[in-house]
Design a protein around this motif. Structure first.
Motif, PDB file in Angstrom:
ATOM      1  N   ARG A 141      -0.719  -5.150  -3.856  1.00 29.65           N
ATOM      2  CA  ARG A 141      -1.325  -3.825  -3.670  1.00 29.65           C
ATOM      3  C   ARG A 141      -2.789  -3.910  -4.119  1.00 29.65           C
ATOM      4  NH1 ARG A 141      -1.208   1.223  -7.614  1.00 29.65           N
ATOM      5  NH2 ARG A 141      -2.490   2.556  -6.327  1.00 29.65           N
ATOM      6  N   LEU A 142      -3.683  -3.322  -3.338  1.00 32.70           N
ATOM      7  CA  LEU A 142      -5.111  -3.463  -3.638  1.00 32.70           C
ATOM      8  C   LEU A 142      -5.678  -2.189  -4.265  1.00 32.70           C
ATOM      9  CD1 LEU A 142      -5.858  -5.351  -0.341  1.00 32.70           C
ATOM     10  CD2 LEU A 142      -5.858  -6.345  -2.613  1.00 32.70           C
ATOM     11  N   GLY A 143      -5.050  -1.780  -5.356  1.00 37.06           N
ATOM     12  CA  GLY A 143      -5.458  -0.515  -5.988  1.00 37.06           C
ATOM     13  C   GLY A 143      -6.424  -0.695  -7.143  1.00 37.06           C
ATOM     14  N   MET A 144      -7.186  -1.801  -7.121  1.00 33.71           N
ATOM     15  CA  MET A 144      -8.104  -2.043  -8.224  1.00 33.71           C
ATOM     16  C   MET A 144      -9.138  -0.921  -8.307  1.00 33.71           C
ATOM     17  SD  MET A 144      -7.680  -4.633  -5.876  1.00 33.71           S
ATOM     18  CE  MET A 144      -9.102  -5.495  -5.240  1.00 33.71           C
ATOM     19  N   PHE A 145      -9.327  -0.405  -9.488  1.00 31.33           N
ATOM     20  CA  PHE A 145     -10.349   0.620  -9.771  1.00 31.33           C
ATOM     21  C   PHE A 145     -10.143   1.920  -8.980  1.00 31.33           C
ATOM     22  CE2 PHE A 145     -12.343  -3.507 -10.574  1.00 31.33           C
ATOM     23  CZ  PHE A 145     -12.671  -3.352 -11.905  1.00 31.33           C
ATOM     24  N   ALA A 146      -8.934   2.138  -8.489  1.00 35.85           N
ATOM     25  CA  ALA A 146      -8.716   3.367  -7.718  1.00 35.85           C
ATOM     26  C   ALA A 146      -8.197   4.499  -8.597  1.00 35.85           C
ATOM     27  CB  ALA A 146      -7.721   3.102  -6.590  1.00 35.85           C
ATOM     28  N   GLU A 147      -7.602   4.154  -9.732  1.00 33.30           N
ATOM     29  CA  GLU A 147      -6.994   5.175 -10.591  1.00 33.30           C
ATOM     30  C   GLU A 147      -8.072   6.100 -11.164  1.00 33.30           C
ATOM     31  OE1 GLU A 147      -3.812   5.520 -10.955  1.00 33.30           O
ATOM     32  OE2 GLU A 147      -3.060   3.620 -10.177  1.00 33.30           O
ATOM     33  N   PRO A 148      -7.711   7.367 -11.334  1.00 33.49           N
ATOM     34  CA  PRO A 148      -8.696   8.271 -11.963  1.00 33.49           C
ATOM     35  C   PRO A 148      -8.879   7.872 -13.427  1.00 33.49           C
ATOM     36  CG  PRO A 148      -6.565   9.348 -11.684  1.00 33.49           C
ATOM     37  CD  PRO A 148      -6.452   8.015 -11.031  1.00 33.49           C
ATOM     38  N   VAL A 149     -10.106   7.810 -13.866  1.00 32.53           N
ATOM     39  CA  VAL A 149     -10.328   7.495 -15.287  1.00 32.53           C
ATOM     40  C   VAL A 149     -11.106   8.624 -15.931  1.00 32.53           C
ATOM     41  CG1 VAL A 149     -10.220   4.966 -15.246  1.00 32.53           C
ATOM     42  CG2 VAL A 149     -12.334   6.115 -14.634  1.00 32.53           C
ATOM     43  N   LYS A 150     -10.742   8.871 -17.154  1.00 36.09           N
ATOM     44  CA  LYS A 150     -11.503   9.870 -17.908  1.00 36.09           C
ATOM     45  C   LYS A 150     -12.506   9.110 -18.753  1.00 36.09           C
ATOM     46  CE  LYS A 150      -7.724  13.077 -18.054  1.00 36.09           C
ATOM     47  NZ  LYS A 150      -6.381  13.001 -18.551  1.00 36.09           N
ATOM     48  N   LEU A 205       3.009   1.345  -3.387  1.00 36.59           N
ATOM     49  CA  LEU A 205       2.163   1.301  -4.586  1.00 36.59           C
ATOM     50  C   LEU A 205       2.579   0.186  -5.542  1.00 36.59           C
ATOM     51  CD1 LEU A 205       2.228   5.129  -5.414  1.00 36.59           C
ATOM     52  CD2 LEU A 205       0.378   3.956  -4.314  1.00 36.59           C
ATOM     53  N   THR A 206       3.017  -0.914  -4.989  1.00 34.91           N
ATOM     54  CA  THR A 206       3.409  -2.022  -5.859  1.00 34.91           C
ATOM     55  C   THR A 206       3.196  -3.361  -5.158  1.00 34.91           C
ATOM     56  OG1 THR A 206       5.185  -2.832  -7.291  1.00 34.91           O
ATOM     57  CG2 THR A 206       5.864  -2.080  -5.144  1.00 34.91           C
ATOM     58  N   PHE A 219       0.846  -1.208   0.000  1.00 33.66           N
ATOM     59  CA  PHE A 219       0.000   0.000   0.000  1.00 33.66           C
ATOM     60  C   PHE A 219       0.878   1.255   0.000  1.00 33.66           C
ATOM     61  CE2 PHE A 219      -1.901   3.304   2.783  1.00 33.66           C
ATOM     62  CZ  PHE A 219      -2.986   3.671   1.994  1.00 33.66           C
TER      63      PHE A 219
END
Lengths: 120, 381
Positions: free
Chosen positions: A20-29, A12-13, A9
Protein backbone atom coordinates in the motif's frame (compact mmCIF):
# COMPACT_ATOMS: atom_id res chain seq x y z
CA UNK A 1 -0.49 -7.46 -11.91
CA UNK A 2 -2.63 -4.32 -11.96
CA UNK A 3 -5.11 -5.96 -9.58
CA UNK A 4 -2.18 -6.78 -7.27
CA UNK A 5 -1.26 -3.11 -7.15
CA UNK A 6 -4.81 -1.86 -6.65
CA UNK A 7 -5.97 -4.34 -3.97
CA UNK A 8 -3.65 -2.95 -1.23
CA UNK A 9 -5.03 0.51 -2.08
CA UNK A 10 -8.57 -0.73 -1.50
CA UNK A 11 -7.84 -2.77 1.64
CA UNK A 12 -5.45 -0.17 3.10
CA UNK A 13 -2.86 -2.84 3.77
CA UNK A 14 0.20 -4.48 2.27
CA UNK A 15 -0.21 -7.83 0.56
CA UNK A 16 3.46 -8.52 0.00
CA UNK A 17 5.05 -8.13 -2.51
CA UNK A 18 2.28 -5.67 -3.33
CA UNK A 19 2.43 -2.69 -1.00
CA UNK A 20 0.00 0.00 0.00
CA UNK A 21 1.44 3.39 -0.96
CA UNK A 22 0.04 5.47 1.88
CA UNK A 23 3.29 7.13 2.85
CA UNK A 24 2.71 10.59 4.36
CA UNK A 25 -1.01 10.43 3.59
CA UNK A 26 -2.24 10.22 7.18
CA UNK A 27 -3.49 13.42 8.79
CA UNK A 28 -0.92 14.73 11.24
CA UNK A 29 -1.38 17.24 13.96
CA UNK A 30 1.34 19.69 14.81
CA UNK A 31 3.47 17.85 17.35
CA UNK A 32 3.88 19.62 20.66
CA UNK A 33 5.97 16.84 22.12
CA UNK A 34 8.33 14.10 21.05
CA UNK A 35 8.10 10.58 22.44
CA UNK A 36 11.18 8.45 23.03
CA UNK A 37 11.75 5.06 24.62
CA UNK A 38 14.87 4.04 26.45
CA UNK A 39 15.94 0.68 27.81
CA UNK A 40 18.30 0.60 30.76
CA UNK A 41 19.64 -2.00 33.16
CA UNK A 42 20.69 -1.90 36.78
CA UNK A 43 23.63 -4.10 37.70
CA UNK A 44 24.35 -5.79 41.02
CA UNK A 45 26.25 -2.68 42.17
CA UNK A 46 23.06 -0.66 41.63
CA UNK A 47 24.63 1.18 38.73
CA UNK A 48 22.12 2.13 36.04
CA UNK A 49 23.25 2.08 32.40
CA UNK A 50 21.27 3.07 29.33
CA UNK A 51 21.42 0.29 26.74
CA UNK A 52 23.12 1.29 23.50
CA UNK A 53 20.98 -0.41 20.85
CA UNK A 54 24.00 -0.66 18.54
CA UNK A 55 25.69 -2.94 21.08
CA UNK A 56 22.99 -5.52 20.34
CA UNK A 57 23.12 -4.92 16.58
CA UNK A 58 20.05 -2.71 16.25
CA UNK A 59 20.09 0.76 14.73
CA UNK A 60 18.68 3.39 17.17
CA UNK A 61 15.74 4.44 14.94
CA UNK A 62 14.73 0.81 14.43
CA UNK A 63 15.09 0.13 18.17
CA UNK A 64 12.80 3.08 18.94
CA UNK A 65 10.26 1.83 16.40
CA UNK A 66 10.23 -1.65 17.95
CA UNK A 67 10.02 -0.29 21.50
CA UNK A 68 7.08 1.94 20.59
CA UNK A 69 5.23 -0.87 18.80
CA UNK A 70 5.69 -3.26 21.73
CA UNK A 71 4.65 -0.58 24.23
CA UNK A 72 1.40 0.20 22.43
CA UNK A 73 0.65 -3.50 22.05
CA UNK A 74 1.11 -3.90 25.82
CA UNK A 75 4.05 -6.18 25.05
CA UNK A 76 6.78 -4.35 26.96
CA UNK A 77 7.56 -7.51 28.96
CA UNK A 78 8.05 -9.46 25.72
CA UNK A 79 10.29 -6.65 24.45
CA UNK A 80 12.50 -6.75 27.54
CA UNK A 81 12.74 -10.55 27.42
CA UNK A 82 13.89 -10.36 23.79
CA UNK A 83 16.40 -7.60 24.57
CA UNK A 84 17.82 -9.53 27.50
CA UNK A 85 18.16 -12.62 25.25
CA UNK A 86 20.40 -10.84 22.76
CA UNK A 87 22.26 -8.65 25.21
CA UNK A 88 25.65 -9.87 26.39
CA UNK A 89 25.38 -7.93 29.66
CA UNK A 90 25.99 -10.01 32.81
CA UNK A 91 25.20 -9.45 36.49
CA UNK A 92 22.03 -7.55 35.83
CA UNK A 93 19.54 -7.02 38.64
CA UNK A 94 16.78 -5.29 36.73
CA UNK A 95 15.77 -4.21 33.24
CA UNK A 96 13.67 -1.09 32.69
CA UNK A 97 11.84 0.59 29.85
CA UNK A 98 11.43 4.32 30.15
CA UNK A 99 9.13 6.54 28.16
CA UNK A 100 10.46 10.05 27.73
CA UNK A 101 8.21 12.88 26.66
CA UNK A 102 10.17 15.83 25.32
CA UNK A 103 8.11 19.02 24.86
CA UNK A 104 9.12 20.82 21.68
CA UNK A 105 8.55 24.18 23.34
CA UNK A 106 11.86 25.67 24.44
CA UNK A 107 12.51 25.96 28.16
CA UNK A 108 10.31 23.01 29.16
CA UNK A 109 11.89 19.89 30.67
CA UNK A 110 11.44 16.29 29.49
CA UNK A 111 9.21 14.02 31.53
CA UNK A 112 10.52 10.49 32.12
CA UNK A 113 8.38 7.58 33.34
CA UNK A 114 9.43 3.99 33.94
CA UNK A 115 6.74 2.08 32.04
CA UNK A 116 8.03 -1.42 32.73
CA UNK A 117 10.46 -3.08 35.16
CA UNK A 118 11.70 -6.63 34.99
CA UNK A 119 13.71 -7.86 37.95
CA UNK A 120 16.06 -10.73 37.09
CA UNK B 1 -28.10 -12.91 -26.25
CA UNK B 2 -24.42 -12.38 -26.98
CA UNK B 3 -24.61 -8.67 -26.20
CA UNK B 4 -26.48 -9.43 -22.97
CA UNK B 5 -23.89 -11.95 -21.82
CA UNK B 6 -21.16 -9.41 -22.66
CA UNK B 7 -22.70 -7.00 -20.19
CA UNK B 8 -23.43 -9.60 -17.52
CA UNK B 9 -20.09 -9.22 -15.70
CA UNK B 10 -20.20 -5.43 -15.28
CA UNK B 11 -23.79 -5.58 -14.10
CA UNK B 12 -22.96 -8.36 -11.63
CA UNK B 13 -20.11 -6.20 -10.31
CA UNK B 14 -22.45 -3.24 -9.86
CA UNK B 15 -25.05 -5.41 -8.07
CA UNK B 16 -22.36 -6.99 -5.83
CA UNK B 17 -20.99 -3.57 -4.87
CA UNK B 18 -24.46 -2.30 -3.97
CA UNK B 19 -25.06 -5.37 -1.79
CA UNK B 20 -21.73 -4.94 0.00
CA UNK B 21 -22.41 -1.26 0.70
CA UNK B 22 -25.81 -2.13 2.18
CA UNK B 23 -24.32 -4.84 4.42
CA UNK B 24 -21.60 -2.47 5.55
CA UNK B 25 -24.04 0.22 6.58
CA UNK B 26 -26.40 -2.24 8.32
CA UNK B 27 -23.97 -4.67 10.06
CA UNK B 28 -20.22 -4.28 9.52
CA UNK B 29 -19.87 -0.76 10.94
CA UNK B 30 -21.33 -2.01 14.23
CA UNK B 31 -18.72 -4.83 14.33
CA UNK B 32 -15.92 -2.28 14.01
CA UNK B 33 -17.36 -0.38 16.97
CA UNK B 34 -17.35 -3.66 18.96
CA UNK B 35 -13.75 -4.47 17.87
CA UNK B 36 -12.63 -1.07 19.18
CA UNK B 37 -14.34 -1.81 22.50
CA UNK B 38 -12.70 -5.29 22.53
CA UNK B 39 -16.11 -6.99 22.36
CA UNK B 40 -16.20 -8.19 18.75
CA UNK B 41 -16.62 -11.90 17.96
CA UNK B 42 -13.36 -13.87 17.56
CA UNK B 43 -13.83 -14.43 13.82
CA UNK B 44 -14.05 -10.68 13.22
CA UNK B 45 -10.99 -9.99 15.41
CA UNK B 46 -9.09 -12.59 13.37
CA UNK B 47 -10.01 -10.80 10.12
CA UNK B 48 -8.90 -7.45 11.57
CA UNK B 49 -5.62 -8.97 12.81
CA UNK B 50 -4.88 -10.40 9.35
CA UNK B 51 -5.75 -7.36 7.28
CA UNK B 52 -4.88 -4.58 9.71
CA UNK B 53 -2.28 -5.89 12.17
CA UNK B 54 -1.42 -2.36 13.36
CA UNK B 55 -5.00 -1.93 14.68
CA UNK B 56 -4.06 -3.12 18.16
CA UNK B 57 -1.23 -0.55 18.33
CA UNK B 58 -3.07 2.28 16.67
CA UNK B 59 -6.23 1.99 18.77
CA UNK B 60 -4.14 3.36 21.64
CA UNK B 61 -3.32 6.42 19.58
CA UNK B 62 -6.50 7.16 17.63
CA UNK B 63 -10.16 7.37 18.54
CA UNK B 64 -13.04 5.27 17.18
CA UNK B 65 -13.89 7.84 14.50
CA UNK B 66 -10.45 7.32 12.95
CA UNK B 67 -11.07 3.58 12.46
CA UNK B 68 -14.63 4.03 11.24
CA UNK B 69 -13.27 6.49 8.73
CA UNK B 70 -10.74 3.85 7.62
CA UNK B 71 -13.47 1.24 7.18
CA UNK B 72 -15.54 3.77 5.24
CA UNK B 73 -12.45 4.24 3.09
CA UNK B 74 -12.26 0.55 2.20
CA UNK B 75 -15.90 0.53 1.15
CA UNK B 76 -15.64 3.81 -0.76
CA UNK B 77 -12.45 2.73 -2.54
CA UNK B 78 -13.85 -0.67 -3.41
CA UNK B 79 -17.00 0.96 -4.75
CA UNK B 80 -15.10 3.58 -6.74
CA UNK B 81 -12.79 0.97 -8.29
CA UNK B 82 -15.49 -1.60 -9.12
CA UNK B 83 -17.97 0.97 -10.40
CA UNK B 84 -15.41 2.72 -12.58
CA UNK B 85 -14.09 -0.67 -13.70
CA UNK B 86 -17.62 -1.76 -14.63
CA UNK B 87 -18.18 1.48 -16.50
CA UNK B 88 -14.94 1.03 -18.44
CA UNK B 89 -15.89 -2.55 -19.22
CA UNK B 90 -19.29 -1.46 -20.56
CA UNK B 91 -17.63 1.26 -22.67
CA UNK B 92 -15.03 -1.22 -23.91
CA UNK B 93 -17.69 -3.72 -24.96
CA UNK B 94 -19.73 -1.05 -26.72
CA UNK B 95 -17.16 1.30 -28.25
CA UNK B 96 -15.06 0.07 -31.15
CA UNK B 97 -13.02 3.27 -30.96
CA UNK B 98 -12.00 2.61 -27.35
CA UNK B 99 -11.20 -1.00 -28.21
CA UNK B 100 -8.93 0.14 -31.04
CA UNK B 101 -7.21 2.72 -28.82
CA UNK B 102 -6.59 0.16 -26.06
CA UNK B 103 -5.25 -2.37 -28.56
CA UNK B 104 -2.92 0.28 -29.96
CA UNK B 105 -1.78 1.16 -26.44
CA UNK B 106 -0.83 -2.41 -25.52
CA UNK B 107 0.55 -3.39 -28.92
CA UNK B 108 3.23 -0.72 -29.26
CA UNK B 109 6.50 -2.30 -30.28
CA UNK B 110 9.99 -1.56 -29.11
CA UNK B 111 13.42 -1.90 -30.70
CA UNK B 112 15.87 -4.68 -29.84
CA UNK B 113 18.44 -2.02 -28.85
CA UNK B 114 16.04 -0.47 -26.37
CA UNK B 115 15.30 -3.74 -24.57
CA UNK B 116 18.98 -4.68 -24.59
CA UNK B 117 19.87 -1.36 -22.95
CA UNK B 118 17.00 -1.69 -20.47
CA UNK B 119 18.18 -5.14 -19.47
CA UNK B 120 21.71 -3.90 -18.81
CA UNK B 121 20.54 -0.77 -16.97
CA UNK B 122 17.90 -2.53 -14.84
CA UNK B 123 20.14 -5.31 -13.57
CA UNK B 124 23.06 -2.92 -13.05
CA UNK B 125 20.73 -0.70 -10.99
CA UNK B 126 19.64 -3.71 -8.95
CA UNK B 127 23.26 -4.46 -8.09
CA UNK B 128 23.84 -0.82 -7.15
CA UNK B 129 20.78 -0.50 -4.88
CA UNK B 130 21.25 -3.88 -3.19
CA UNK B 131 25.06 -4.03 -3.13
CA UNK B 132 25.18 -3.82 0.68
CA UNK B 133 22.11 -5.90 1.46
CA UNK B 134 24.28 -8.77 2.72
CA UNK B 135 25.49 -6.59 5.61
CA UNK B 136 21.94 -5.35 6.30
CA UNK B 137 20.69 -8.92 6.60
CA UNK B 138 23.61 -9.97 8.80
CA UNK B 139 22.88 -6.98 11.08
CA UNK B 140 19.19 -7.91 11.20
CA UNK B 141 20.21 -11.46 12.08
CA UNK B 142 21.60 -10.13 15.36
CA UNK B 143 18.11 -8.91 16.20
CA UNK B 144 16.28 -11.98 14.95
CA UNK B 145 14.37 -12.33 18.21
CA UNK B 146 12.25 -9.54 16.73
CA UNK B 147 11.68 -11.45 13.50
CA UNK B 148 7.97 -11.45 12.77
CA UNK B 149 7.55 -13.07 9.35
CA UNK B 150 5.20 -11.32 6.96
CA UNK B 151 2.43 -13.27 5.25
CA UNK B 152 4.22 -15.36 2.57
CA UNK B 153 7.08 -16.33 4.93
CA UNK B 154 4.67 -16.95 7.77
CA UNK B 155 2.49 -19.10 5.55
CA UNK B 156 5.47 -21.12 4.29
CA UNK B 157 6.95 -21.37 7.80
CA UNK B 158 10.26 -19.80 6.74
CA UNK B 159 12.41 -18.61 9.62
CA UNK B 160 15.11 -15.95 9.45
CA UNK B 161 18.01 -17.34 7.39
CA UNK B 162 21.35 -18.34 8.88
CA UNK B 163 24.49 -16.38 7.94
CA UNK B 164 25.45 -19.00 5.35
CA UNK B 165 22.00 -18.91 3.70
CA UNK B 166 22.20 -15.11 3.61
CA UNK B 167 25.53 -15.41 1.82
CA UNK B 168 24.07 -17.88 -0.70
CA UNK B 169 21.08 -15.60 -1.32
CA UNK B 170 23.35 -12.61 -1.80
CA UNK B 171 25.80 -14.36 -4.11
CA UNK B 172 23.00 -15.88 -6.21
CA UNK B 173 21.40 -12.43 -6.47
CA UNK B 174 24.60 -10.71 -7.63
CA UNK B 175 25.61 -13.57 -9.96
CA UNK B 176 22.18 -13.82 -11.59
CA UNK B 177 22.13 -10.03 -12.10
CA UNK B 178 25.55 -10.23 -13.76
CA UNK B 179 24.45 -13.13 -15.96
CA UNK B 180 21.40 -11.12 -17.06
CA UNK B 181 23.66 -8.17 -17.89
CA UNK B 182 25.87 -10.50 -19.93
CA UNK B 183 22.79 -11.92 -21.65
CA UNK B 184 23.40 -15.47 -20.46
CA UNK B 185 20.01 -17.23 -20.23
CA UNK B 186 18.45 -13.87 -19.30
CA UNK B 187 14.89 -15.17 -18.91
CA UNK B 188 15.87 -17.86 -16.41
CA UNK B 189 18.25 -15.65 -14.46
CA UNK B 190 15.88 -12.68 -14.43
CA UNK B 191 13.31 -14.94 -12.74
CA UNK B 192 15.92 -16.09 -10.20
CA UNK B 193 16.97 -12.47 -9.61
CA UNK B 194 13.48 -11.20 -8.97
CA UNK B 195 12.56 -14.12 -6.71
CA UNK B 196 15.75 -13.48 -4.77
CA UNK B 197 15.00 -9.74 -4.68
CA UNK B 198 11.49 -10.37 -3.33
CA UNK B 199 12.67 -12.93 -0.79
CA UNK B 200 15.38 -10.61 0.55
CA UNK B 201 12.83 -7.81 0.88
CA UNK B 202 10.45 -10.18 2.68
CA UNK B 203 13.16 -10.92 5.28
CA UNK B 204 13.92 -7.22 5.72
CA UNK B 205 10.22 -6.31 6.07
CA UNK B 206 9.69 -9.05 8.67
CA UNK B 207 10.89 -6.73 11.41
CA UNK B 208 7.63 -4.75 11.59
CA UNK B 209 8.81 -2.04 9.17
CA UNK B 210 8.19 -1.79 5.44
CA UNK B 211 10.37 0.15 3.03
CA UNK B 212 8.44 1.45 0.02
CA UNK B 213 11.61 2.46 -1.82
CA UNK B 214 11.85 -0.69 -3.94
CA UNK B 215 8.20 -0.98 -4.91
CA UNK B 216 8.38 0.17 -8.54
CA UNK B 217 11.55 -1.83 -9.13
CA UNK B 218 9.88 -4.94 -7.71
CA UNK B 219 6.85 -4.58 -9.98
CA UNK B 220 9.09 -3.91 -12.98
CA UNK B 221 11.20 -6.94 -12.11
CA UNK B 222 8.13 -9.17 -11.92
CA UNK B 223 7.19 -8.23 -15.48
CA UNK B 224 10.69 -8.09 -16.94
CA UNK B 225 11.06 -11.84 -17.70
CA UNK B 226 8.09 -11.48 -20.08
CA UNK B 227 9.81 -8.57 -21.80
CA UNK B 228 13.01 -10.59 -22.15
CA UNK B 229 10.99 -13.49 -23.56
CA UNK B 230 9.50 -11.15 -26.19
CA UNK B 231 13.02 -9.86 -26.84
CA UNK B 232 14.38 -13.37 -27.47
CA UNK B 233 11.45 -14.12 -29.79
CA UNK B 234 11.98 -10.88 -31.73
CA UNK B 235 15.72 -11.52 -31.98
CA UNK B 236 15.08 -14.89 -33.60
CA UNK B 237 12.55 -13.39 -36.02
CA UNK B 238 14.63 -10.23 -36.62
CA UNK B 239 11.54 -8.17 -35.84
CA UNK B 240 10.51 -5.47 -33.38
CA UNK B 241 9.88 -6.52 -29.78
CA UNK B 242 6.24 -6.79 -28.71
CA UNK B 243 6.00 -3.94 -26.25
CA UNK B 244 3.11 -5.00 -23.99
CA UNK B 245 5.38 -5.95 -21.04
CA UNK B 246 7.16 -2.60 -21.28
CA UNK B 247 3.83 -0.79 -21.45
CA UNK B 248 2.69 -2.78 -18.42
CA UNK B 249 5.83 -1.81 -16.47
CA UNK B 250 5.28 1.87 -17.31
CA UNK B 251 1.57 1.58 -16.44
CA UNK B 252 2.42 -0.01 -13.07
CA UNK B 253 4.87 2.78 -12.22
CA UNK B 254 2.33 5.44 -13.23
CA UNK B 255 -0.39 3.74 -11.17
CA UNK B 256 1.95 3.71 -8.16
CA UNK B 257 2.27 7.49 -8.37
CA UNK B 258 -1.47 7.89 -8.97
CA UNK B 259 -2.25 5.78 -5.90
CA UNK B 260 0.13 7.75 -3.68
CA UNK B 261 -1.70 10.91 -4.75
CA UNK B 262 -5.14 9.36 -4.34
CA UNK B 263 -4.19 8.06 -0.88
CA UNK B 264 -3.57 11.64 0.24
CA UNK B 265 -6.90 12.82 -1.13
CA UNK B 266 -8.89 9.87 0.23
CA UNK B 267 -7.27 9.97 3.68
CA UNK B 268 -6.74 13.66 4.34
CA UNK B 269 -8.94 15.26 1.69
CA UNK B 270 -7.91 18.85 1.08
CA UNK B 271 -6.37 19.11 4.56
CA UNK B 272 -3.27 17.64 3.00
CA UNK B 273 -2.80 20.89 1.12
CA UNK B 274 -2.84 22.90 4.34
CA UNK B 275 0.65 24.22 5.16
CA UNK B 276 0.41 22.85 8.72
CA UNK B 277 0.36 19.26 7.40
CA UNK B 278 3.70 19.58 5.64
CA UNK B 279 5.07 21.62 8.53
CA UNK B 280 4.13 18.85 10.99
CA UNK B 281 5.90 16.23 8.85
CA UNK B 282 8.99 18.44 8.52
CA UNK B 283 9.15 19.02 12.28
CA UNK B 284 8.65 15.32 12.92
CA UNK B 285 11.58 14.31 10.70
CA UNK B 286 13.93 17.08 11.90
CA UNK B 287 16.03 17.33 8.71
CA UNK B 288 18.00 20.62 8.86
CA UNK B 289 16.72 21.90 5.50
CA UNK B 290 13.20 20.71 6.35
CA UNK B 291 13.23 22.76 9.55
CA UNK B 292 14.21 25.86 7.57
CA UNK B 293 11.37 25.25 5.09
CA UNK B 294 8.93 24.65 7.96
CA UNK B 295 9.27 28.27 9.01
CA UNK B 296 8.20 29.54 5.59
CA UNK B 297 4.43 29.70 5.09
CA UNK B 298 4.59 30.25 1.34
CA UNK B 299 6.80 27.21 0.64
CA UNK B 300 4.73 25.07 3.02
CA UNK B 301 1.62 25.99 0.99
CA UNK B 302 3.25 25.60 -2.41
CA UNK B 303 5.06 22.27 -2.00
CA UNK B 304 2.04 20.08 -1.09
CA UNK B 305 0.13 21.43 -4.10
CA UNK B 306 3.07 20.70 -6.41
CA UNK B 307 3.43 17.19 -4.94
CA UNK B 308 -0.25 16.43 -5.55
CA UNK B 309 -0.11 17.77 -9.11
CA UNK B 310 2.99 15.67 -9.72
CA UNK B 311 1.61 12.43 -8.26
CA UNK B 312 -1.81 12.70 -9.89
CA UNK B 313 -0.44 14.00 -13.17
CA UNK B 314 2.39 11.50 -13.64
CA UNK B 315 0.03 9.05 -15.37
CA UNK B 316 -0.41 11.54 -18.24
CA UNK B 317 2.94 10.20 -19.55
CA UNK B 318 1.04 7.11 -20.71
CA UNK B 319 -1.24 9.14 -22.95
CA UNK B 320 1.16 11.85 -24.08
CA UNK B 321 4.80 10.80 -24.33
CA UNK B 322 6.02 14.39 -24.39
CA UNK B 323 4.83 14.76 -20.81
CA UNK B 324 7.72 12.61 -19.65
CA UNK B 325 10.06 15.53 -20.21
CA UNK B 326 8.03 17.41 -17.60
CA UNK B 327 7.27 14.63 -15.12
CA UNK B 328 10.56 12.73 -15.09
CA UNK B 329 12.66 15.80 -14.10
CA UNK B 330 9.86 16.74 -11.68
CA UNK B 331 10.13 13.23 -10.21
CA UNK B 332 13.87 13.59 -9.72
CA UNK B 333 13.25 16.89 -7.91
CA UNK B 334 10.44 15.31 -5.85
CA UNK B 335 12.46 12.34 -4.60
CA UNK B 336 15.62 14.38 -4.04
CA UNK B 337 13.52 16.98 -2.21
CA UNK B 338 11.92 14.28 -0.03
CA UNK B 339 15.38 13.14 0.97
CA UNK B 340 16.65 16.62 1.74
CA UNK B 341 13.54 17.84 3.54
CA UNK B 342 12.35 14.67 5.28
CA UNK B 343 15.40 12.39 5.32
CA UNK B 344 13.40 9.81 3.38
CA UNK B 345 15.24 7.60 0.87
CA UNK B 346 18.50 8.85 -0.56
CA UNK B 347 19.97 10.54 -3.61
CA UNK B 348 20.12 7.18 -5.37
CA UNK B 349 16.41 6.45 -5.16
CA UNK B 350 15.05 3.29 -6.87
CA UNK B 351 11.90 5.23 -7.79
CA UNK B 352 14.11 7.52 -9.89
CA UNK B 353 15.97 4.54 -11.35
CA UNK B 354 12.55 3.22 -12.43
CA UNK B 355 12.35 6.12 -14.89
CA UNK B 356 14.77 4.28 -17.17
CA UNK B 357 11.74 2.35 -18.49
CA UNK B 358 10.24 5.57 -19.87
CA UNK B 359 13.25 6.37 -22.03
CA UNK B 360 13.63 4.89 -25.49
CA UNK B 361 17.29 3.90 -25.29
CA UNK B 362 17.28 2.65 -28.87
CA UNK B 363 16.28 6.06 -30.15
CA UNK B 364 18.51 8.43 -28.21
CA UNK B 365 20.23 11.16 -30.26
CA UNK B 366 23.60 9.62 -29.36
CA UNK B 367 22.70 6.53 -31.39
CA UNK B 368 22.96 8.50 -34.58
CA UNK B 369 26.70 8.83 -34.04
CA UNK B 370 28.07 5.60 -35.49
CA UNK B 371 31.17 5.47 -33.27
CA UNK B 372 29.44 6.33 -30.04
CA UNK B 373 30.94 4.17 -27.31
CA UNK B 374 27.70 3.91 -25.23
CA UNK B 375 25.79 2.49 -28.14
CA UNK B 376 28.64 0.10 -28.95
CA UNK B 377 28.61 -1.11 -25.34
CA UNK B 378 24.91 -2.00 -25.37
CA UNK B 379 25.24 -3.61 -28.82
CA UNK B 380 27.99 -5.86 -27.54
CA UNK B 381 25.78 -7.05 -24.67
Amino acid sequence: MLAGIIIPFILLTDIFPFLRLGMFAEPVKKETQKELFQVSYIDINNKETVLDSKSIGIEPHFFLYLARNHYYRNESEKFIVKISEISAQKNIKEWQIKKIIIPLEKGTRPDTTVVYRKPI
Amino acid sequence: MNKKSNLLLPFLLIAGTTLLMTMYILFIRELIYLAYQGKAPDWFNAIVQNFYPRFIVEKNRFDLAFFLAKADQVIIRFSVITLSGSLLLILYKRSEKLKAKLNLFWNQSSSLQNIRALRVLFFSSLIIIFHDVYFDLIALGKAKVFYKPILPLNFLGIGFPSDSIILILYISFIVSCLLCILNFKPILFSIITILDFILIQAFIFSFEKTDHGFVTFTYAGMILPFLLYEYEKAKQNQSEVKGWPLQLICTCICICYLLTGLEKIFISQLDWLHPDTLRAYLELHQAPLGLKVASNDFICSLLPALVLIFQLGFISILFNKKMKWVFLPAGILFHTGSYMLLNVGGFLNPWILGYLFFIDWGNLPLRKKPHNSDYAFFSFL
